[in-house]
Design a protein around this motif. Structure first.
Motif, PDB file in Angstrom:
ATOM      1  N   GLU A  30      31.580  36.631  34.232  1.00 58.10           N
ATOM      2  CA  GLU A  30      31.555  38.169  34.625  1.00 58.10           C
ATOM      3  C   GLU A  30      33.089  38.510  35.261  1.00 58.10           C
ATOM      4  O   GLU A  30      33.532  39.776  35.230  1.00 58.10           O
ATOM      5  CB  GLU A  30      30.601  38.462  35.574  1.00 58.10           C
ATOM      6  CG  GLU A  30      29.170  38.437  35.073  1.00 58.10           C
ATOM      7  CD  GLU A  30      29.034  39.329  34.159  1.00 58.10           C
ATOM      8  OE1 GLU A  30      29.354  40.446  34.180  1.00 58.10           O
ATOM      9  OE2 GLU A  30      28.194  39.145  33.015  1.00 58.10           O
ATOM     10  N   THR A  31      33.773  37.683  35.841  1.00 58.26           N
ATOM     11  CA  THR A  31      35.055  37.992  36.627  1.00 58.26           C
ATOM     12  C   THR A  31      36.095  37.024  36.455  1.00 58.26           C
ATOM     13  O   THR A  31      35.583  35.581  36.184  1.00 58.26           O
ATOM     14  CB  THR A  31      34.916  37.955  38.154  1.00 58.26           C
ATOM     15  OG1 THR A  31      33.670  39.006  38.446  1.00 58.26           O
ATOM     16  CG2 THR A  31      36.011  38.191  39.104  1.00 58.26           C
ATOM     17  N   ARG A  32      37.201  37.459  36.092  1.00 56.73           N
ATOM     18  CA  ARG A  32      38.595  36.329  35.873  1.00 56.73           C
ATOM     19  C   ARG A  32      39.757  36.974  36.880  1.00 56.73           C
ATOM     20  O   ARG A  32      39.883  38.011  37.276  1.00 56.73           O
ATOM     21  CB  ARG A  32      39.013  36.751  34.408  1.00 56.73           C
ATOM     22  CG  ARG A  32      37.914  36.134  33.439  1.00 56.73           C
ATOM     23  CD  ARG A  32      38.348  36.654  31.973  1.00 56.73           C
ATOM     24  NE  ARG A  32      37.376  36.108  31.078  1.00 56.73           N
ATOM     25  CZ  ARG A  32      37.418  36.687  29.720  1.00 56.73           C
ATOM     26  NH1 ARG A  32      38.481  37.122  29.127  1.00 56.73           N
ATOM     27  NH2 ARG A  32      36.505  36.130  28.693  1.00 56.73           N
ATOM     28  N   PHE A  33      40.608  35.909  37.184  1.00 56.98           N
ATOM     29  CA  PHE A  33      41.775  36.105  37.389  1.00 56.98           C
ATOM     30  C   PHE A  33      42.624  36.874  36.660  1.00 56.98           C
ATOM     31  O   PHE A  33      42.576  36.899  35.332  1.00 56.98           O
ATOM     32  CB  PHE A  33      42.736  34.864  37.892  1.00 56.98           C
ATOM     33  CG  PHE A  33      41.984  34.033  38.959  1.00 56.98           C
ATOM     34  CD1 PHE A  33      41.540  34.485  40.028  1.00 56.98           C
ATOM     35  CD2 PHE A  33      41.839  32.723  38.394  1.00 56.98           C
ATOM     36  CE1 PHE A  33      40.999  33.782  40.888  1.00 56.98           C
ATOM     37  CE2 PHE A  33      41.250  31.720  39.412  1.00 56.98           C
ATOM     38  CZ  PHE A  33      41.030  32.110  40.562  1.00 56.98           C
ATOM     39  N   VAL A  34      43.746  37.908  36.893  1.00 56.10           N
ATOM     40  CA  VAL A  34      44.223  38.793  35.994  1.00 56.10           C
ATOM     41  C   VAL A  34      45.680  38.995  36.652  1.00 56.10           C
ATOM     42  O   VAL A  34      45.963  39.305  37.811  1.00 56.10           O
ATOM     43  CB  VAL A  34      43.570  40.035  35.819  1.00 56.10           C
ATOM     44  CG1 VAL A  34      43.320  41.027  37.144  1.00 56.10           C
ATOM     45  CG2 VAL A  34      44.114  40.825  34.323  1.00 56.10           C
ATOM     46  N   GLY A  35      46.533  39.313  35.644  1.00 57.27           N
ATOM     47  CA  GLY A  35      47.871  39.986  35.994  1.00 57.27           C
ATOM     48  C   GLY A  35      48.717  39.115  36.729  1.00 57.27           C
ATOM     49  O   GLY A  35      49.082  37.951  36.306  1.00 57.27           O
ATOM     50  N   GLY A  36      49.486  39.489  37.811  1.00 56.56           N
ATOM     51  CA  GLY A  36      50.546  38.960  38.451  1.00 56.56           C
ATOM     52  C   GLY A  36      50.586  37.291  38.721  1.00 56.56           C
ATOM     53  O   GLY A  36      51.188  36.331  38.962  1.00 56.56           O
ATOM     54  N   ALA A  37      48.934  37.104  39.695  1.00 54.92           N
ATOM     55  CA  ALA A  37      48.771  35.852  39.989  1.00 54.92           C
ATOM     56  C   ALA A  37      48.787  34.618  38.941  1.00 54.92           C
ATOM     57  O   ALA A  37      49.230  33.731  38.951  1.00 54.92           O
ATOM     58  CB  ALA A  37      47.373  35.921  40.660  1.00 54.92           C
ATOM     59  N   VAL A  38      48.225  35.214  37.556  1.00 57.21           N
ATOM     60  CA  VAL A  38      48.303  34.447  36.369  1.00 57.21           C
ATOM     61  C   VAL A  38      49.850  34.284  35.791  1.00 57.21           C
ATOM     62  O   VAL A  38      49.896  33.114  35.431  1.00 57.21           O
ATOM     63  CB  VAL A  38      47.491  34.904  35.303  1.00 57.21           C
ATOM     64  CG1 VAL A  38      47.577  34.171  33.771  1.00 57.21           C
ATOM     65  CG2 VAL A  38      45.837  35.105  35.782  1.00 57.21           C
ATOM     66  N   ARG A  39      50.394  35.157  35.598  1.00 58.02           N
ATOM     67  CA  ARG A  39      51.884  35.311  35.233  1.00 58.02           C
ATOM     68  C   ARG A  39      52.614  34.174  35.944  1.00 58.02           C
ATOM     69  O   ARG A  39      53.444  33.468  35.495  1.00 58.02           O
ATOM     70  CB  ARG A  39      52.245  36.771  35.121  1.00 58.02           C
ATOM     71  CG  ARG A  39      53.691  36.807  34.671  1.00 58.02           C
ATOM     72  CD  ARG A  39      54.230  38.254  35.255  1.00 58.02           C
ATOM     73  NE  ARG A  39      54.402  38.154  36.627  1.00 58.02           N
ATOM     74  CZ  ARG A  39      54.048  39.281  37.514  1.00 58.02           C
ATOM     75  NH1 ARG A  39      53.721  40.514  36.677  1.00 58.02           N
ATOM     76  NH2 ARG A  39      54.196  39.341  38.601  1.00 58.02           N
ATOM     77  N   ASP A  40      52.746  34.474  37.268  1.00 62.62           N
ATOM     78  CA  ASP A  40      53.432  33.805  38.283  1.00 62.62           C
ATOM     79  C   ASP A  40      53.121  32.213  38.399  1.00 62.62           C
ATOM     80  O   ASP A  40      54.171  31.442  38.472  1.00 62.62           O
ATOM     81  CB  ASP A  40      53.554  34.381  39.634  1.00 62.62           C
ATOM     82  CG  ASP A  40      54.294  35.730  39.416  1.00 62.62           C
ATOM     83  OD1 ASP A  40      54.860  36.155  38.526  1.00 62.62           O
ATOM     84  OD2 ASP A  40      54.162  36.457  40.609  1.00 62.62           O
ATOM     85  N   THR A  41      51.877  32.106  38.342  1.00 64.33           N
ATOM     86  CA  THR A  41      51.546  30.734  38.239  1.00 64.33           C
ATOM     87  C   THR A  41      52.117  29.830  37.206  1.00 64.33           C
ATOM     88  O   THR A  41      52.388  28.736  37.076  1.00 64.33           O
ATOM     89  CB  THR A  41      50.020  30.560  38.611  1.00 64.33           C
ATOM     90  OG1 THR A  41      49.685  31.118  39.540  1.00 64.33           O
ATOM     91  CG2 THR A  41      49.494  29.045  38.396  1.00 64.33           C
TER      92      THR A  41
END
Length: 398
Positions: A30-41
């Motif tokens: 139902e829920t995912r990490f998204v955006g900058g946290a994924v990109r920067d990691t």
């Protein structure tokens, strides 16, 4: 980059995060990490802000967060955002959305349960990356992972359409290219920004100022400024920014590094502005920046007869003196002011009265004369100030 997974990182072990994810059904997809946290990691960069995307409706998000014993703040309920307050900082949770209408400044949205539909409304491919909290599996609908590898900032879909939806994306394109891109900017995106440059005029000056200051805080702000100047993209809203300002900015960035002084986005903005204090102040007023920023710029740009660093610091204050010296390329002198404290004139009006002056305007005039000589002599000690005071009192009494 097929089958890529999100590496483990310290931010994934934040206190309370597992409890939040469990409450929001992350294990059920139902829920995912998204955006900058994924990109920067994926890039191996430190993560400052953590965002979650969810299929749950905002009211359900709020209720589940509270049921988990966490604080929920409805920071953007109409647009689907609830902020969960964890022990070490906030986490924004936003319901999947699709745009119903846009006018370049704001959007009317409807909630969705379609991950790709949510991704399609984002600006750049590298910002439309999602990751499963449990497995770390990456969900990449528009080739963002490959763009990260290629160091390419690319609009999702048609750049002209993305810019029409939100005109601020013109400035964001250059800020993100300066941070994440390599070499020349994406040609299609660059051309679209140039074609739609006049759209910037529809934005509030506060939004322009905020994005400009974020750009100036980057490691190489002169590059995006130069790219925009080359295609007259800033001209509709900041026609005064010219090649000389771009060169001053680049020189200042180098001077900050040479002096081991932390980058400062306000100092960099001052360097970018024309050197005429009145023109610079008019620009800052147009951008709706604070009186404190305008005062700082006025101190830096106004004529000053002093040349010695400590005397400049005494007249303008340490911050403005460091700004002024760095912009002038006087890096060693700026660095020397790092722990400098403004001295205090070691004599009072009472001491002059004790020397025979009558209390009143004469004392104030005498103190000014003493101060001027004290500054001119490089802030000598108390004994020398006493001698200066004796001489001034004698001349006043004659």
């Amino acid at each position: 980059m097929a089958d890529l997974t999100l590496p483990d990182a310290p931010w994934r072990h934040r206190p309370g995060l597992d409890r939040l994810l469990a409450a929001l059904g992350a294990g059920a997809g139902e829920t995912r990490f998204v955006g900058g946290a994924v990109r920067d990691t994926l890039l191996g960069l430190p993560v400052a802000d953590l965002d979650l995307a969810t299929r749950l409706r905002p009211e359900a998000v709020r209720d589940r967060i509270r049921a988990a014993g966490l604080k929920a703040v409805p920071t953007g309920l109409a647009h689907g955002t609830i902020t969960a307050v964890l022990a070490d900082g906030p986490v924004e949770v936003t319901t999947l959305r699709r745009d119903v209408s846009t006018d370049g400044r704001r959007a009317t949205v409807a909630f969705s349960d379609d991950w790709r539909e949510d991704a399609a409304r984002r600006d750049f491919t590298i910002n439309a990356l999602y990751a499963d909290p449990a497995s770390g599996a990456l969900f990449d609908y528009f080739g963002g992972a490959d763009d990260l590898t290629a160091r390419r900032v690319r609009f999702i879909g048609d750049p002209l359409t993305r810019i029409a939806e939100d005109h601020l994306r013109i400035l964001r394109f250059f800020r993100f290219h300066a941070r994440f891109g390599g070499g020349a900017p994406d040609a299609e995106g660059y051309a679209a920004c140039a074609a739609r440059a006049n759209d910037l005029m529809a934005l509030s000056r506060e939004r322009i100022a905020d994005e400009l200051l974020k750009m100036l805080a980057g490691h190489d702000p002169a590059t995006p400024i130069g790219l925009m100047r080359d295609r007259a993209i800033l001209t509709p809203v900041l026609p005064e920014i010219d090649g000389a300002g771009e060169q001053r900015l680049a020189a200042l960035v180098a001077a900050e590094a040479a002096a081991s002084i932390a980058p400062d986005r306000i100092r960099r903005l001052i360097a970018l502005l024309p050197g005429d204090p009145a023109v610079a102040d008019a620009i800052l007023a147009r951008l709706k920046l604070s009186n404190a920023i305008r005062k700082r710029a006025a101190l830096v740009l106004a004529p000053c007869a002093e040349t010695a660093p400590d005397r400049i610091g005494y007249r303008l204050g340490r911050e403005a003196a460091i700004d002024r010296l760095l912009i002038a390329g006087r890096t060693e002198e700026a660095s020397a002011l790092g722990d400098w404290q403004r001295p205090t004139l070691p004599i009072s009006g009472g001491a002059l009265v004790a020397r025979g002056l009558s209390a009143g305007p004469a004392v104030a005039r005498a103190l000014r004369r003493i101060e001027e000589q004290w500054v001119a002599e490089g802030f000598p000690d108390t004994a020398r100030v006493a001698a200066i005071a004796d001489a001034v009192v004698r001349r006043t009494a004659e």
